[in-house]
Design a protein around this motif. Structure first.
Motif, PDB file in Angstrom:
ATOM      1  N   THR A 188       7.856   3.642  51.253  1.00 54.47           N
ATOM      2  CA  THR A 188       6.722   2.736  51.271  1.00 54.47           C
ATOM      3  C   THR A 188       5.763   3.052  50.127  1.00 54.47           C
ATOM      4  N   GLY A 189       5.435   2.038  49.344  1.00 55.45           N
ATOM      5  CA  GLY A 189       4.495   2.207  48.251  1.00 55.45           C
ATOM      6  C   GLY A 189       5.136   2.640  46.954  1.00 55.45           C
ATOM      7  N   LEU A 190       6.425   2.987  46.974  1.00 60.91           N
ATOM      8  CA  LEU A 190       7.084   3.413  45.754  1.00 60.91           C
ATOM      9  C   LEU A 190       7.943   2.295  45.205  1.00 60.91           C
ATOM     10  N   VAL A 191       8.054   2.227  43.879  1.00 60.74           N
ATOM     11  CA  VAL A 191       8.887   1.217  43.246  1.00 60.74           C
ATOM     12  C   VAL A 191       9.834   1.897  42.281  1.00 60.74           C
ATOM     13  N   ALA A 192      11.038   1.345  42.151  1.00 55.68           N
ATOM     14  CA  ALA A 192      11.983   1.888  41.182  1.00 55.68           C
ATOM     15  C   ALA A 192      11.486   1.601  39.785  1.00 55.68           C
ATOM     16  N   ARG A 234       4.749  10.806  31.880  1.00 52.08           N
ATOM     17  CA  ARG A 234       3.505  10.026  31.927  1.00 52.08           C
ATOM     18  C   ARG A 234       3.576   8.822  30.993  1.00 52.08           C
ATOM     19  N   ASP A 235       4.059   9.057  29.773  1.00 48.69           N
ATOM     20  CA  ASP A 235       4.056   8.008  28.754  1.00 48.69           C
ATOM     21  C   ASP A 235       4.989   6.859  29.094  1.00 48.69           C
ATOM     22  N   ASN A 236       6.067   7.153  29.813  1.00 50.98           N
ATOM     23  CA  ASN A 236       7.078   6.132  30.085  1.00 50.98           C
ATOM     24  C   ASN A 236       7.022   5.570  31.493  1.00 50.98           C
ATOM     25  N   SER A 237       6.020   5.972  32.273  1.00 57.41           N
ATOM     26  CA  SER A 237       5.872   5.442  33.621  1.00 57.41           C
ATOM     27  C   SER A 237       5.035   4.173  33.611  1.00 57.41           C
ATOM     28  N   ASP A 238       5.017   3.479  34.726  1.00 57.84           N
ATOM     29  CA  ASP A 238       4.370   2.180  34.850  1.00 57.84           C
ATOM     30  C   ASP A 238       2.871   2.278  34.560  1.00 57.84           C
ATOM     31  N   ASP A 239       2.388   1.458  33.597  1.00 60.14           N
ATOM     32  CA  ASP A 239       0.968   1.455  33.245  1.00 60.14           C
ATOM     33  C   ASP A 239       0.070   1.060  34.410  1.00 60.14           C
ATOM     34  N   GLN A 240       0.648   0.413  35.402  1.00 64.01           N
ATOM     35  CA  GLN A 240      -0.131   0.033  36.577  1.00 64.01           C
ATOM     36  C   GLN A 240      -0.763   1.252  37.229  1.00 64.01           C
ATOM     37  N   TYR A 241      -0.142   2.409  37.042  1.00 61.69           N
ATOM     38  CA  TYR A 241      -0.605   3.641  37.675  1.00 61.69           C
ATOM     39  C   TYR A 241      -1.220   4.602  36.659  1.00 61.69           C
ATOM     40  N   LYS A 242      -1.741   4.094  35.559  1.00 62.86           N
ATOM     41  CA  LYS A 242      -2.209   4.967  34.488  1.00 62.86           C
ATOM     42  C   LYS A 242      -3.345   5.890  34.937  1.00 62.86           C
ATOM     43  N   ASN A 243      -4.207   5.424  35.828  1.00 59.53           N
ATOM     44  CA  ASN A 243      -5.296   6.284  36.292  1.00 59.53           C
ATOM     45  C   ASN A 243      -4.773   7.457  37.110  1.00 59.53           C
ATOM     46  N   GLN A 244      -3.835   7.171  38.015  1.00 62.76           N
ATOM     47  CA  GLN A 244      -3.251   8.253  38.814  1.00 62.76           C
ATOM     48  C   GLN A 244      -2.423   9.196  37.946  1.00 62.76           C
ATOM     49  N   LEU A 245      -1.703   8.621  36.966  1.00 65.31           N
ATOM     50  CA  LEU A 245      -0.894   9.446  36.080  1.00 65.31           C
ATOM     51  C   LEU A 245      -1.756  10.390  35.255  1.00 65.31           C
ATOM     52  N   ALA A 246      -2.939   9.916  34.881  1.00 70.85           N
ATOM     53  CA  ALA A 246      -3.815  10.726  34.042  1.00 70.85           C
ATOM     54  C   ALA A 246      -4.322  11.965  34.766  1.00 70.85           C
TER      55      ALA A 246
END
Length: 253
Positions: free
Chosen positions: A56-60, A102-114
């Motif tokens: 739940t909440g995760l996307v490929a 971080r660089d290649n993950s979904d930009d939708q999550y850029k705040n969490q990735l940071a």
């Protein structure tokens, strides 16, 4: 000639329309259509094809791979280097692998990735696995074939789960089999309770596969499609706790 024009002309060759398909005009039209060059075939991209069950909440997540033969940039040779027990990445290697994730993950999550920390950074042969996570249930998984010098496959999952585990429990967030370059990978990742010190899976094909367990996360993967129906059948894993006891847990999403 456009496709609609060709369709209209072809209809004139249909005996049901009343036109004579053997007439000189009909024959000339048919030869003109047959002489029209066909469009070139689409170039085939090699992509991660997820058949994983995602929590739940995760996307490929997927990135385009090379437009060259797998054997030229990894493929069988890369999978042959895989090991059942991972070695930890440290120093610059860990920093580089985490940055790439971080660089290649979904930009939708850029705040969490940071703000997410590197919970797991491991190597199995030429492959690296990174899990970025925070304390709120966010996680990003990246598995990368580092043998590719021209192009590198990187794939995994990203998102947030609110299903935090009890101290002696596991919460799987990725469970199943995915494909890349015609090869299958079976993956189990998730959150580990605070009393969990080790997790392993007894693979039919590869024997004992040890997970990396760190910072409240666990992760393991191995070549093959052994876990293709794992979410339906359940996956038994062996868990060791801080008090030295052990148990078998069956994982499902």
């Amino acid at each position: 000639m456009t496709a609609p024009d060709e369709l209209a002309v072809l209809k004139t060759l249909d005996p049901a329309t009343g036109a004579d398909p053997q007439s000189p005009r009909a024959q000339a039209t048919l030869h003109r259509i047959l002489a029209t060059p066909a469009p070139p075939p689409a170039r085939r991209h090699s992509r991660w094809v997820p058949r994983l069950a995602i929590g739940t909440g995760l996307v490929a997540a997927a990135t385009a791979a090379a437009l060259v033969l797998p054997s030229a940039v990894g493929g069988d040779q890369a999978f042959a280097t895989w090991t059942g027990t991972p070695s930890g990445l440290t120093g610059k290697a860990a920093l580089d692998a985490s940055k790439a994730c971080r660089d290649n993950s979904d930009d939708q999550y850029k705040n969490q990735l940071a703000t997410a920390g590197t919970a797991i950074a491991e190597r199995r042969g030429v492959w690296t696995l990174v899990v970025l996570a925070d304390r709120k249930g966010f996680g990003a998984l990246c598995i990368t074939d580092r043998s590719r010098h021209l192009f590198r496959d990187q794939f995994g999952a990203i998102g947030t789960t609110t299903d935090l585990p009890a101290p002696r429990a596991l919460t799987p967030v990725t469970l199943g089999t995915g494909s890349s370059d015609g090869h299958d990978l079976s993956v189990i990742t998730g959150l580990a309770g605070q009393d969990v010190t080790a997790v392993s899976y007894a693979s039919r094909s590869h024997g004992k596969v040890a997970a990396s367990v760190s910072a409240g996360q666990f992760a393991l993967w191995f070549p093959g499609d052994e876990l293709v129906n794992a979410n339906k059948t359940g996956v038994p894993v062996q868990v060791t706790y801080t008090d030295g006891t052990a148990a078998t847990l069956t994982l499902r999403l």
